[in-house]
Design an enzyme around this catalytic site. Structure first.
Site, PDB file in Angstrom:
ATOM      1  N   GLU A  60      -6.651  -0.030  -5.541  1.00  0.00           N
ATOM      2  CA  GLU A  60      -7.627   0.773  -4.812  1.00  0.00           C
ATOM      3  C   GLU A  60      -7.276   2.245  -4.970  1.00  0.00           C
ATOM      4  O   GLU A  60      -6.089   2.615  -5.021  1.00  0.00           O
ATOM      5  CB  GLU A  60      -7.615   0.408  -3.326  1.00  0.00           C
TER       6      GLU A  60
ATOM      7  N   HIS B 272       0.834  -1.198   0.000  1.00  0.00           N
ATOM      8  CA  HIS B 272       0.000   0.000   0.000  1.00  0.00           C
ATOM      9  C   HIS B 272       0.868   1.247   0.000  1.00  0.00           C
ATOM     10  O   HIS B 272       1.915   1.280   0.649  1.00  0.00           O
ATOM     11  CB  HIS B 272      -0.908   0.030   1.233  1.00  0.00           C
TER      12      HIS B 272
END
Length: 337
Positions: free
Chosen positions: A110, A41
């Site tokens: 995302e 991430h």
């Protein structure tokens, strides 16, 4: 060849800094876990107290500190922040350094991790197409030299990965919908998804899509590893096990609630408003190791053979040691691995 059962540890990169997380990875191997998976991430779920170490250098450090544990990403997005050629080079290097121990887990991404860098965030159809194209480039660079590729989203010109993996690096696809799951069945070495959702999602949507993809690819079920990231909160103190899930409350937000949220401050605000019962709703929360095994067996009965356990608490040493001593031996007694 029959795929063996494996029981892994999820390294919570969103919760711990890279040095601390590395020590937990070493401890997980010592405690008897078979694999370690880490998410890549750019931003964490929580702004305050969050972390987001880069997965690729961290995996290199983990490989150097461990001896045999399998390690990989769950997942990395090879189609926005990274050009797929860079991913092929990085995992080629990891595969050369640690042959037979590295897995590349990929997904379509995302908004939280991509938009912050000024990158576009298209509809799912384009994200899916980018993922397919990225996988094709990575696999081609690992098997061929002087690769020229003219795709819809990516290009290479006479590209060569000079340090290729000495043994194949499996590619797993993470998915929570049918299209990417079919793709995993058709062309990937493994399928990754997460626990704690409605049973019908797995029985009526994901697993039929996986089977359809396997059939379309002319393959068998033993060609595709099935990895379930298990959300488990285990402690001898039930209240502690319950409260440990608070940090991961963002996972309890519905897709509609977090759709398009690009700022970890806003994500944290939404999650902090949830009651603890809802924050814990996706987790197996219990003080009883036999209850954990029974709940885990529900996923094994569905066909998942690679269970990667994510403990939510701040004291990861406690979780690793307790789960390694009280739950893993029970699972191995039933399923081997």
């Amino acid at each position: 060849m029959t795929i063996p059962f494996r029981f892994g540890y999820k390294a919570s990169a969103e919760q711990f800094g890279p040095a601390e997380l590395l020590e937990y990875g070493v401890l997980a191997e010592q405690a008897g876990f078979d694999s370690i998976f880490v998410s890549d991430h750019f931003q964490p779920w929580n702004h305050e107290g969050g972390h987001a170490p880069a997965a690729m250098p961290w995996l290199g450090a983990l490989g150097a500190r461990t001896e045999k544990i399998i390690m990989g990403t769950s997942v990395l997005t090879p189609s926005f922040r990274y050009h797929p050629g860079v991913v092929a080079q990085a995992f080629g290097t990891l595969g050369a350094l640690f042959p037979g121990r590295v897995i590349l887990g990929v997904g379509s991404g995302e908004a939280l991790n991509e938009v912050v860098l000024g990158l576009p965030w298209p509809e799912m159809k384009e994200r899916f197409a980018r993922l397919k194209e990225a996988i094709t480039i990575i696999e081609t660079l690992w098997t061929e030299d002087r690769v020229t590729y003219e795709g819809q989203f990516f290009r290479t010109q006479d590209a060569t990965i000079y340090d290729k993996p000495t043994t194949p690096v499996p590619i797993y696809i993470g998915a929570s919908g049918p299209a990417a799951t079919r793709l995993a069945g058709r062309m990937a070495d493994g399928f990754i998804t997460t626990s704690g959702k409605k049973r019908e999602l797995y029985t009526d949507t994901l697993l039929p899509a996986l089977a359809e993809g396997i059939e379309k690819g002319g393959r068998t079920a033993d060609d595709v590893d099935t990895l379930m990231e298990m959300k488990v909160s285990f402690d001898h103190d039930r209240e502690r096990a319950l409260q440990d899930t608070r940090y991961w409350a963002p996972l309890a937000l519905t897709p509609e609630e977090k759709m398009g949220v690009e700022d970890p401050i806003e994500m944290q605000r939404l999650a902090d408003a949830l009651p603890i019962e809802r924050a814990a709703s996706r987790w197996i929360v219990s003080t009883d190791p036999d209850e954990h095994v029974a709940r885990i067996n529900e996923y094994i009965d569905l066909g998942f053979k690679h269970l990667v356990f994510h403990g939510p608490g701040a004291d990861q040493r406690r979780f690793i040691e307790l789960y390694g001593a009280e739950v893993l031996p029970r699972l191995r007694a039933q399923h081997g691995g």
